[in-house]
Design a protein around this motif. Structure first.
Motif: not given
Length: 357
Positions: A150-164
């Motif tokens: 929320l601070k940088n308004l970025q999405v953090i992917a926690t698995t290789p499948e979530s990068v998409i």
């Protein structure tokens, strides 16, 4: 035979509910937990529960297709327009969550089984200092999937499948702006309104009952019926705090909205004869920490009935169970299909929650 993955369903649901809670008497919180399920016919395909200060206040599922009140204070302060709007919003999420599970099954090369897509979101507000915070996380099949920074308004992917999913959501600037607006203004505005609605309930103090149960070499110190959350249970031997041979459980919610917690001591009968064991239940009530001690009756080490009961002045820390989870867990116990739940975070805006994986 209980499937191990079903047990994971239970464990992760409870984790999702406990991870964000009140940190002090001055801090208030609001969160929504949205859960999509595929493969278990006994429970709704989609469930949404709203909590203020970890107390369930609204509930929706795809079977009833209606947002309903779970506390008197929300029912008495909001009218038809509110319930119609909330119901319409949540109903719109049902196909999105079904589609997301299907997308992720394909991404993980899964064709059968029970799968879940869950999101938990919310905000916190300290009514003394004015400090605020927010959280927004998603999970699939019992594992973290994406987390919104929320601070940088970025999405953090926690698995290789979530990068998409990360790239898809970050490229949607409308979604990013909606998230920013919600967590910096709307979420906090609604939280403050709800706290005002339910002040008499949310700020109440209820004393716990503490009971000692002894069976062979196991002694259970059980505190229940307290509100708010925030109990600490400590076993001591001859006045010294014990860490080994002690199993302290999680704080759980009773059906009436109060809490319970227990700590199990394992010690030989011989030790009971030679040592003095006490259970201390500490609860923060206002500015005072009250400690009540219970001395074990060593003369009856094999008794399986309660051997000591007291009433202690206590203050709770957080609410863990919700009506929806209670229903889900009861039905999962009777299901024989494979299951896996995820924990996650959600947001109150329709655009953000309608984003597919």
């Amino acid at each position: 035979m209980v499937n191990r993955r079903k047990m994971k369903v239970v464990a992760v649901l409870l984790l999702g509910l406990c991870c964000f809670h009140q940190t002090s008497g001055d801090t208030h919180s609001m969160k929504y937990i949205l859960t999509g399920v595929k493969g278990i016919s006994e429970i709704p395909e989609y469930t949404s529960v709203g909590l203020v200060d970890d107390m369930p206040f609204v509930y929706f599922d795809s079977n009833i297709n209606r947002m309903i009140p779970k506390t008197k204070w929300i029912e008495e302060n909001e009218g038809k327009d509110y319930w119609d709007s909330e119901s319409q919003r949540e109903g719109g999420f049902v196909p999105t969550y079904k589609a997301s599970i299907q997308i992720l099954m394909e991404r993980f090369n899964q064709s059968t089984g029970v799968h879940t897509w869950q999101r938990m979101y919310g905000c916190q507000w300290d009514d003394k200092s004015g400090a605020t915070d927010g959280f927004d996380q998603w999970g699939y099949d019992g594992e973290d999937f994406v987390i919104l920074d929320l601070k940088n308004l970025q999405v953090i992917a926690t698995t290789p499948e979530s990068v998409i999913t990360k790239h898809k959501w970050e490229n949607n600037r409308g979604w990013i702006e909606t998230e920013r607006n919600y967590f910096t203004t709307l979420c906090l505005d609604w939280l403050k309104k709800y706290v005002q609605y339910g002040s008499s309930t949310l700020e109440r103090k209820v004393r716990p009952e503490v009971t000692l149960l002894q069976k062979d070499s196991r002694v259970v110190c059980h505190a229940t019926g307290f509100y708010p959350e925030g109990v600490m249970i400590t076993w001591k031997k001859d006045g010294e705090e014990m860490h080994e041979d002690v199993d302290v459980g999680e704080t759980l919610t009773n059906e009436d909205g109060t809490f319970q917690k227990r700590a199990v001591l394992t010690v030989s009968p011989e030790e009971f004869k030679n040592r003095k064991y006490t259970c201390e239940v500490a609860h923060k009530s206002g500015e005072t920490l009250i400690v009540d001690k219970i001395e074990i009756q060593r003369s009856n080490p094999d008794s399986s009935v309660p051997i000591g009961t007291i009433i202690g002045v206590v203050v709770p820390i957080a609410l863990i169970a919700i009506v929806a989870v209670v229903l889900i867990l009861r039905k999962i116990r009777n299901a024989d299909n494979k299951a896996g739940f995820s924990r996650a975070n959600a947001e109150d805006s329709s655009q953000a929650s309608s984003e597919k994986a």
